[in-house]
Design a protein around this motif. Structure first.
Motif, PDB file in Angstrom:
ATOM      1  N   ARG A  35       0.823  -1.217   0.000  1.00 46.81           N
ATOM      2  CA  ARG A  35       0.000   0.000   0.000  1.00 46.81           C
ATOM      3  C   ARG A  35       0.857   1.266   0.000  1.00 46.81           C
ATOM      4  NH1 ARG A  35      -5.246   2.308   0.494  1.00 46.81           N
ATOM      5  NH2 ARG A  35      -4.824   4.500   0.771  1.00 46.81           N
ATOM      6  N   GLU A  36       1.818   1.326   0.880  1.00 39.69           N
ATOM      7  CA  GLU A  36       2.653   2.528   0.978  1.00 39.69           C
ATOM      8  C   GLU A  36       3.528   2.696  -0.255  1.00 39.69           C
ATOM      9  OE1 GLU A  36       2.317   4.905   3.276  1.00 39.69           O
ATOM     10  OE2 GLU A  36       0.712   3.691   4.122  1.00 39.69           O
ATOM     11  N   ALA A  37       3.984   1.596  -0.834  1.00 42.56           N
ATOM     12  CA  ALA A  37       4.785   1.671  -2.058  1.00 42.56           C
ATOM     13  C   ALA A  37       3.965   2.277  -3.189  1.00 42.56           C
ATOM     14  CB  ALA A  37       5.302   0.294  -2.442  1.00 42.56           C
ATOM     15  N   GLN A  38       2.677   1.970  -3.213  1.00 40.57           N
ATOM     16  CA  GLN A  38       1.815   2.554  -4.251  1.00 40.57           C
ATOM     17  C   GLN A  38       1.833   4.074  -4.140  1.00 40.57           C
ATOM     18  OE1 GLN A  38      -1.363   4.330  -4.025  1.00 40.57           O
ATOM     19  NE2 GLN A  38      -1.150   4.572  -6.236  1.00 40.57           N
ATOM     20  N   GLU A  39       1.760   4.582  -2.940  1.00 43.18           N
ATOM     21  CA  GLU A  39       1.767   6.035  -2.760  1.00 43.18           C
ATOM     22  C   GLU A  39       3.113   6.635  -3.150  1.00 43.18           C
ATOM     23  OE1 GLU A  39       0.144   7.504   0.877  1.00 43.18           O
ATOM     24  OE2 GLU A  39      -1.649   6.266   0.697  1.00 43.18           O
ATOM     25  N   VAL A  40       4.190   5.933  -2.835  1.00 45.38           N
ATOM     26  CA  VAL A  40       5.525   6.400  -3.220  1.00 45.38           C
ATOM     27  C   VAL A  40       5.607   6.536  -4.741  1.00 45.38           C
ATOM     28  CG1 VAL A  40       7.981   5.774  -3.313  1.00 45.38           C
ATOM     29  CG2 VAL A  40       6.692   5.444  -1.183  1.00 45.38           C
ATOM     30  N   TRP A  59      -6.160  10.553 -10.611  1.00 45.43           N
ATOM     31  CA  TRP A  59      -6.308   9.128 -10.335  1.00 45.43           C
ATOM     32  C   TRP A  59      -4.952   8.583  -9.933  1.00 45.43           C
ATOM     33  CZ3 TRP A  59      -7.720  10.624 -15.515  1.00 45.43           C
ATOM     34  CH2 TRP A  59      -6.768  10.359 -16.483  1.00 45.43           C
ATOM     35  N   HIS A  60      -4.936   7.352  -9.467  1.00 39.66           N
ATOM     36  CA  HIS A  60      -3.740   6.805  -8.823  1.00 39.66           C
ATOM     37  C   HIS A  60      -2.692   6.248  -9.778  1.00 39.66           C
ATOM     38  CE1 HIS A  60      -5.646   7.441  -4.996  1.00 39.66           C
ATOM     39  NE2 HIS A  60      -6.697   6.737  -5.390  1.00 39.66           N
ATOM     40  N   ASP A  61      -3.084   5.633 -10.872  1.00 38.10           N
ATOM     41  CA  ASP A  61      -2.128   5.049 -11.807  1.00 38.10           C
ATOM     42  C   ASP A  61      -1.914   5.998 -12.972  1.00 38.10           C
ATOM     43  OD1 ASP A  61      -0.608   3.556 -13.560  1.00 38.10           O
ATOM     44  OD2 ASP A  61      -2.166   2.073 -13.967  1.00 38.10           O
ATOM     45  N   VAL A  62      -0.776   6.668 -12.961  1.00 40.97           N
ATOM     46  CA  VAL A  62      -0.472   7.612 -14.037  1.00 40.97           C
ATOM     47  C   VAL A  62       0.597   7.054 -14.984  1.00 40.97           C
ATOM     48  CG1 VAL A  62      -1.206   9.653 -12.752  1.00 40.97           C
ATOM     49  CG2 VAL A  62       1.178   8.885 -12.597  1.00 40.97           C
ATOM     50  N   SER A  88       3.514   0.933 -11.635  1.00 38.24           N
ATOM     51  CA  SER A  88       2.369   1.753 -11.248  1.00 38.24           C
ATOM     52  C   SER A  88       1.062   0.976 -11.421  1.00 38.24           C
ATOM     53  CB  SER A  88       2.345   3.035 -12.085  1.00 38.24           C
ATOM     54  OG  SER A  88       1.251   3.850 -11.727  1.00 38.24           O
ATOM     55  N   ALA A  89       0.929   0.265 -12.527  1.00 41.48           N
ATOM     56  CA  ALA A  89      -0.300  -0.506 -12.783  1.00 41.48           C
ATOM     57  C   ALA A  89      -0.478  -1.614 -11.756  1.00 41.48           C
ATOM     58  CB  ALA A  89      -0.269  -1.086 -14.197  1.00 41.48           C
ATOM     59  N   TRP A  90       0.598  -2.347 -11.455  1.00 41.74           N
ATOM     60  CA  TRP A  90       0.495  -3.449 -10.494  1.00 41.74           C
ATOM     61  C   TRP A  90       0.134  -2.928  -9.100  1.00 41.74           C
ATOM     62  CZ3 TRP A  90       3.672  -4.929  -6.225  1.00 41.74           C
ATOM     63  CH2 TRP A  90       3.294  -6.143  -5.647  1.00 41.74           C
ATOM     64  N   LEU A  91       0.801  -1.876  -8.690  1.00 39.10           N
ATOM     65  CA  LEU A  91       0.512  -1.338  -7.362  1.00 39.10           C
ATOM     66  C   LEU A  91      -0.895  -0.752  -7.298  1.00 39.10           C
ATOM     67  CD1 LEU A  91       3.963   0.211  -6.470  1.00 39.10           C
ATOM     68  CD2 LEU A  91       2.850  -1.743  -5.347  1.00 39.10           C
ATOM     69  N   ASN A  94      -3.465  -3.289  -6.632  1.00 31.40           N
ATOM     70  CA  ASN A  94      -3.416  -3.818  -5.266  1.00 31.40           C
ATOM     71  C   ASN A  94      -3.654  -2.767  -4.191  1.00 31.40           C
ATOM     72  OD1 ASN A  94      -2.542  -6.821  -5.267  1.00 31.40           O
ATOM     73  ND2 ASN A  94      -1.404  -5.850  -6.922  1.00 31.40           N
ATOM     74  N   ARG A  95      -3.884  -1.538  -4.589  1.00 33.84           N
ATOM     75  CA  ARG A  95      -3.994  -0.426  -3.634  1.00 33.84           C
ATOM     76  C   ARG A  95      -5.056  -0.675  -2.560  1.00 33.84           C
ATOM     77  NH1 ARG A  95      -6.243   4.627  -2.607  1.00 33.84           N
ATOM     78  NH2 ARG A  95      -4.684   6.210  -2.142  1.00 33.84           N
TER      79      ARG A  95
END
Length: 136
Positions: A35-40, A59-62, A88-91, A94-95
């Motif tokens: 989760r935190e890696a996604q934000e990074v 949005w989250h995946d850019v 980015s897509a994988w994270l 799983n977000r």
């Protein structure tokens, strides 16, 4: 605030969050690492886009936006852009699950050491590449 200043702020926030990943990992908090890696990664990629003068979507995946504007990053090899988009897509996929779980999906039981290692590697890559693009 200019794009450059905001980009630098995103990179600073991503770098700060990156330091928390090993702490979570050492406590076997693998789902929290994901989760935190996604934000990074999100912050790092949005920082790169801002630095290049691209308005970042809400949005989250850019990763796709990064690929679309790859020409604005002449010093970043195309292979790296593709890697960052994949991370980015994988994270992003799983977000929510890594944080909230779902019926029959308990995050603390479903995410493995390998998942966390993959997430940390992606986050490190994103911050490293962003650091070559963003002028601080």
């Amino acid at each position: 605030m200019t794009n450059g200043a905001l980009a630098a702020s995103y990179l600073a926030k991503a770098t700060m969050r990156l330091t928390t990943l090993p702490v979570l990992f050492q406590q076997d908090g693998y789902s929290d690492v994901v989760r935190e890696a996604q934000e990074v990664v999100e912050l790092a990629l949005k920082g790169m886009l801002r630095q290049a003068g691209v308005e970042t979507p809400r949005w989250h995946d850019v990763g796709g936006v990064l690929q679309e504007h790859r020409g604005r990053f002449p010093n970043v090899p195309a292979q790296r852009i593709e890697q960052l988009a994949a991370v980015s897509a994988w994270l992003r996929e799983n977000r929510e699950l890594s944080f909230y779980g779902d019926d029959g999906f308990i995050p603390t039981e479903r995410y493995s050491r390998e998942d966390a290692e993959r997430a940390m590697a992606g986050a490190r890559l994103a911050v490293a590449v962003a650091g070559t693009v963003i002028r601080t």
